[in-house]
Design a protein around this motif. Sequence first.
Motif, short mmCIF file in Angstrom:
data_model
loop_
_atom_site.label_atom_id
_atom_site.label_comp_id
_atom_site.label_asym_id
_atom_site.label_seq_id
_atom_site.Cartn_x
_atom_site.Cartn_y
_atom_site.Cartn_z
N ARG A 9 0.83 -1.21 0.00
CA ARG A 9 0.00 0.00 0.00
C ARG A 9 0.87 1.26 0.00
O ARG A 9 0.52 2.26 -0.64
CB ARG A 9 -0.94 -0.02 1.20
CG ARG A 9 -1.99 1.07 1.17
CD ARG A 9 -3.04 0.87 2.25
NE ARG A 9 -3.91 -0.28 1.96
CZ ARG A 9 -3.86 -1.45 2.59
NH1 ARG A 9 -2.97 -1.63 3.57
NH2 ARG A 9 -4.67 -2.43 2.27
N ARG A 10 1.99 1.19 0.70
CA ARG A 10 2.91 2.34 0.68
C ARG A 10 3.50 2.53 -0.72
O ARG A 10 3.65 3.67 -1.19
CB ARG A 10 4.02 2.12 1.71
CG ARG A 10 4.96 3.31 1.85
CD ARG A 10 4.21 4.55 2.33
NE ARG A 10 5.06 5.71 2.41
CZ ARG A 10 5.75 6.07 3.50
NH1 ARG A 10 5.68 5.34 4.60
NH2 ARG A 10 6.50 7.14 3.50
N CYS A 11 3.81 1.42 -1.41
CA CYS A 11 4.30 1.51 -2.79
C CYS A 11 3.27 2.17 -3.69
O CYS A 11 3.60 3.00 -4.56
CB CYS A 11 4.65 0.12 -3.33
SG CYS A 11 6.04 -0.70 -2.52
N ILE A 12 1.99 1.81 -3.49
CA ILE A 12 0.92 2.41 -4.30
C ILE A 12 0.81 3.90 -4.00
O ILE A 12 0.67 4.73 -4.92
CB ILE A 12 -0.40 1.68 -4.02
CG1 ILE A 12 -0.31 0.21 -4.48
CG2 ILE A 12 -1.56 2.38 -4.71
CD1 ILE A 12 -1.52 -0.62 -4.09
N ASN A 13 0.86 4.27 -2.72
CA ASN A 13 0.75 5.68 -2.34
C ASN A 13 1.92 6.51 -2.86
O ASN A 13 1.75 7.71 -3.11
CB ASN A 13 0.65 5.80 -0.82
CG ASN A 13 -0.62 5.18 -0.26
OD1 ASN A 13 -1.61 5.01 -0.97
ND2 ASN A 13 -0.60 4.83 1.01
N GLU A 14 3.08 5.89 -3.01
CA GLU A 14 4.25 6.61 -3.53
C GLU A 14 4.26 6.68 -5.05
O GLU A 14 5.18 7.23 -5.65
CB GLU A 14 5.54 5.93 -3.05
CG GLU A 14 5.77 5.99 -1.55
CD GLU A 14 6.12 7.38 -1.06
OE1 GLU A 14 6.44 8.24 -1.90
OE2 GLU A 14 6.08 7.61 0.16
N GLY A 15 3.24 6.10 -5.70
CA GLY A 15 3.13 6.18 -7.15
C GLY A 15 4.00 5.19 -7.90
O GLY A 15 4.29 5.40 -9.09
#
Length: 450
Positions: free
Chosen positions: A130-136
């Motif tokens: 989810r952090r990877c997704i939030n970082e684009g």
Amino acid sequence: MMGHQQVEQAALFYEFSLERHVPANHFLRSIDRFVELGELRRELSAFYSTIGRPSIAPELMIRMLLVGYCFGIRSERRLCEEVHLNLAYRWFCRLGLDGDVPDHSTFSKNRHGRFRESDLLRRLFETILRRCINEGLVGGEGFAVDASLIRADANRQNGVEGEKGLPPEAASRAINEYLGVLDDAAFGAATEIVPKFISPADPAARWTGAHGGQAFFAYSTNYLIDVEHAIIVDVEPTTAIRQAEVLAAKRMIERTAKSFALHPSKLLGDSAYGSAEMLSWLVDEQGIEPHVTVFDKSARKDGTFSREDFNYDQTKDVYICPGGKTLTTTGTRVNDGDTLLYRASKADCSACALRARCCPSTPARKVPRSIHEHARDMARQIARSWQGRTSRRLRKKVEMLFAHLKRILKLDRLRLRGPNGAHDEFLLAATAQNLRKLAKLIPMPQPKPA
């Protein structure tokens, strides 16, 4: 003149700070930004008693496991020793200089208990994703899927013949897990074929000779990645056969869509995922373009015409042979209802000048066609385009992750046994790989000038 080391009396007081000692560019500082365990602690609280002596903090064990998998420390006993001695590891684990490192047996007790009951490692993987997704870092447009064999912790010389089965006196945690997944389509129910050998130490591990050398016991780790930055969006352990790997691909695509609302427009894969049923599932049920090599064995080696030499007329639902004659079907399905047979008339074949190259040993030629052939045709058309050539290059990113997994993270052989052990190791390794990718692609913030 040779100098002498000064022997000084020990100082009564020292001023030392772990925060200042760990360099600003240390790898652990890079990944520490992305390790947030507060939500995991709240989810795990229901599995702890509200009375009694306080346990070892689960955050400490998770951080230690991340250190072990990020740096390829395979033994938990050695991991405890390294964390005890290494100041950077102590800083990352929030132990300070005087903090006690837990005993290695603590990991085993929690792994077989609270961690698996709460599916904590899956939650940890999803938190980092989810952090990877939030970082684009996850585009969500193109996914690639593949599987790789990982040796099981089972000696090939101690295997027993599969037809004889396990000895009745055998009993262990790995055997209980094996019995628990006999009906799972990713393990025991993946095929009816009895393996040549079974390992009493880890019966769920599959005897395979896929590498071409000596056969060995193994599991398959299945990765679903986003091709933009090679972020692992899901991971699944299965037995080491193709049918189970295809099932894992379906599970991962559906789980990613449900958990993160990621619906890729195309899927990249090799011929292991190129069966007619799998391609039809992608096209008709998921609406995903199959950038997948078609699994096709219709080519003939005896010099006679293959199926590709016959042209299919979709509007009339007939095949046209090289001699210009028509092959029709009655609509009767064969091969478990997945195939239609198109037949030429005996009169046409008897008088045909190409009979010797078409059906020299049969009265008339017949051509099988899968009911999912439209999806196979779509995959073939994509493969001939420039997008297909680009996809074949991009799907190598999955293979690069497997190479990194085995050579850098040292996960070329499992240390834990049973399907649950494979599940834990594969999830932790994938989490470590995503953390390393975050540390590489997201630069550290620059310190503000004084």
